[in-house]
Design a protein around this motif. Structure first.
Motif, mmCIF file in Angstrom:
data_model
loop_
_atom_site.group_PDB
_atom_site.id
_atom_site.type_symbol
_atom_site.label_atom_id
_atom_site.label_comp_id
_atom_site.label_asym_id
_atom_site.label_seq_id
_atom_site.Cartn_x
_atom_site.Cartn_y
_atom_site.Cartn_z
ATOM 1 N N GLN A 40 0.838 -1.195 0.000
ATOM 2 C CA GLN A 40 0.000 0.000 0.000
ATOM 3 C C GLN A 40 0.876 1.250 0.000
ATOM 4 O OE1 GLN A 40 -3.496 -0.347 0.098
ATOM 5 N NE2 GLN A 40 -3.072 -2.547 -0.072
ATOM 6 N N LEU A 41 0.402 2.263 -0.687
ATOM 7 C CA LEU A 41 1.014 3.592 -0.600
ATOM 8 C C LEU A 41 0.335 4.311 0.553
ATOM 9 C CD1 LEU A 41 2.779 5.902 -1.544
ATOM 10 C CD2 LEU A 41 1.136 6.366 -3.380
ATOM 11 N N LEU A 42 1.043 4.453 1.672
ATOM 12 C CA LEU A 42 0.423 4.897 2.919
ATOM 13 C C LEU A 42 0.270 6.415 3.021
ATOM 14 C CD1 LEU A 42 2.226 2.508 5.443
ATOM 15 C CD2 LEU A 42 -0.012 2.214 4.360
ATOM 16 N N SER A 43 1.304 7.131 2.638
ATOM 17 C CA SER A 43 1.249 8.578 2.851
ATOM 18 C C SER A 43 2.304 9.279 2.020
ATOM 19 C CB SER A 43 1.475 8.908 4.343
ATOM 20 O OG SER A 43 2.773 8.502 4.745
ATOM 21 N N SER A 44 2.202 10.596 2.002
ATOM 22 C CA SER A 44 3.196 11.437 1.323
ATOM 23 C C SER A 44 3.389 12.705 2.123
ATOM 24 C CB SER A 44 2.737 11.773 -0.099
ATOM 25 O OG SER A 44 1.483 12.425 -0.062
ATOM 26 N N LEU A 45 4.603 13.198 2.103
ATOM 27 C CA LEU A 45 4.876 14.465 2.784
ATOM 28 C C LEU A 45 5.922 15.232 2.012
ATOM 29 C CD1 LEU A 45 7.794 14.309 4.586
ATOM 30 C CD2 LEU A 45 6.422 12.655 5.833
ATOM 31 N N VAL A 46 5.911 16.547 2.196
ATOM 32 C CA VAL A 46 6.819 17.436 1.484
ATOM 33 C C VAL A 46 7.961 17.822 2.408
ATOM 34 C CG1 VAL A 46 7.064 19.632 0.289
ATOM 35 C CG2 VAL A 46 4.960 18.301 0.046
#
Length: 372
Positions: A40-46
């Protein structure tokens, strides 16, 4: 599990037998079942404005870097993509230019597989770059301080702007002994509220939805609320620097005088552009909305246009038992201000008059919203 070739520490577990070990024999936790679960692609952050970090539920296969495709919409040029050398569950996208403020980006990932060859399941995520908030962008909009039995209290806020706004370190508070007191941080993590969106702050989302089912698809943030007494008190909303405190001194007497019991009825803000602490700017939620509107448009709200005020009946004549005809009529209304009382009666023909009278009440007198 010998099939999980790159799970690292997650592929180890304490011995599950009384001897606490299996020297010279098969492991007590041995599991040779093939891994068929999708990553799963759980999250993204910058990070640093021109770097996006993607968090996956599993490490990737060794050849993933040669096959994977990343796409950002709106288009942003990606210089390179690497697996985080310190965390095999993360991938780093280095961008040619910093991401723009007040913009949402969609990230698509194709051909990403885990060590067992399982293809990525959900392959999309979003990053939202917030704008800079100003006074009046985030406003107090509704409060339920005397909830139904067993239901939680709630405070609703509203993004009254066209900006994406980060609510990290915003606070709710109350007022005690002449000063702001009992500050509660909404969240210490990044939490972006979209433009013109409602957000419900409550300690128990599920319980609140049970009492107000229309809120099921609303936006919630669970948190511990400051003390808000059931008769009167003060709700204060604070930005992180506390430059623009919003204060509402609520009182049960602000409810409509027709109401005998205000339990389970929220106070809604009528006009977001008017003074927040003006009692005339707060009104009891309408009975048609179950006396509260957590997470969606208030039943009592100023829309800036009083055109079309009055009652509409469509059709004006209908025949309940006629074949092929619409067997009902619809009565709609739009009022020029909130807190009207409405009583609906049906008058029947003389030959059908009941011995007790000629009027049948089909609805008790209730507080109505500005439109229905």
């Amino acid at each position: 599990n010998p099939w999980s070739t790159c799970e690292g520490p997650d592929n180890f577990a304490p011995a599950s037998i009384e001897t606490k070990g299996t020297p010279g024999s098969i492991n007590s936790v041995f599991d040779d079942s093939p891994d068929r679960s999708s990553p799963q692609l759980l999250s993204s952050l910058v990070s640093a404005g021109n770097q996006i970090i993607l968090q996956f539920s599993k490490p990737s296969a060794k050849e993933t870097g040669d096959r994977v495709d990343f796409e950002i919409v709106p288009t942003v040029k990606i210089i390179n993509v690497i697996q985080d050398p310190d965390d095999p569950f993360r991938w780093i996208l280095n961008l040619e230019e910093p991401l723009e403020e007040n913009q949402a980006y969609e990230i698509k990932v194709e051909n990403w597989r885990d060590c067992s060859g399982n293809l990525l399941d959900n392959n999309r995520t979003f990053v939202k770059i917030p704008g800079n908030p100003q006074e009046g962008d985030i406003v107090l909009n509704e409060i339920l301080f005397n909830p139904p039995s067993s239901a939680p209290k709630f405070v609703e806020i509203y993004n009254n702007s066209s900006k994406l706004i980060n609510l990290k370190n915003w606070k709710l508070a109350n007022f005690s002994e002449g000063e702001i007191d009992n500050r509660k941080i909404l969240t210490s993590d990044d939490f972006i509220i979209d433009p013109f969106t409602y957000l419900v702050l409550t300690p128990d989302k599920q319980n609140l939805v049970t009492h107000y089912p229309k809120a099921a698809n609303s936006h919630f943030l669970e948190m511990s609320l400051p003390s808000y007494p059931i008769r009167s008190g003060t709700v204060i909303l604070l930005d992180p620097e506390e430059n623009w405190p919003q204060r509402f001194d609520y009182d049960e007497d602000y409810h409509h005088g027709f109401l005998r019991d205000a339990k389970g009825i929220s106070l809604e803000r009528y006009a977001s552009g008017e003074e927040v602490n003006d009692p005339k700017n707060w009104h009891s939620a309408a009975a048609a909305e179950n006396h509260a509107t957590p997470g969606y448009k208030n039943s009592q709200v100023y829309e800036g246009n009083s055109g079309g005020v009055g009652l509409t009946i469509s059709p004006e004549i209908f025949i309940p038992d006629a074949t092929g005809e619409q067997p009902f009529t619809t009565i709609s209304y739009k009022m020029d201000q909130p807190n009207y009382l409405a009583t609906l009666r049906i008058l029947i023909s003389a030959e059908l008059i009941h011995p007790a009278g000629h009027v049948q009440h089909i609805k008790k007198t209730v507080v109505v919203g500005t439109k229905f």
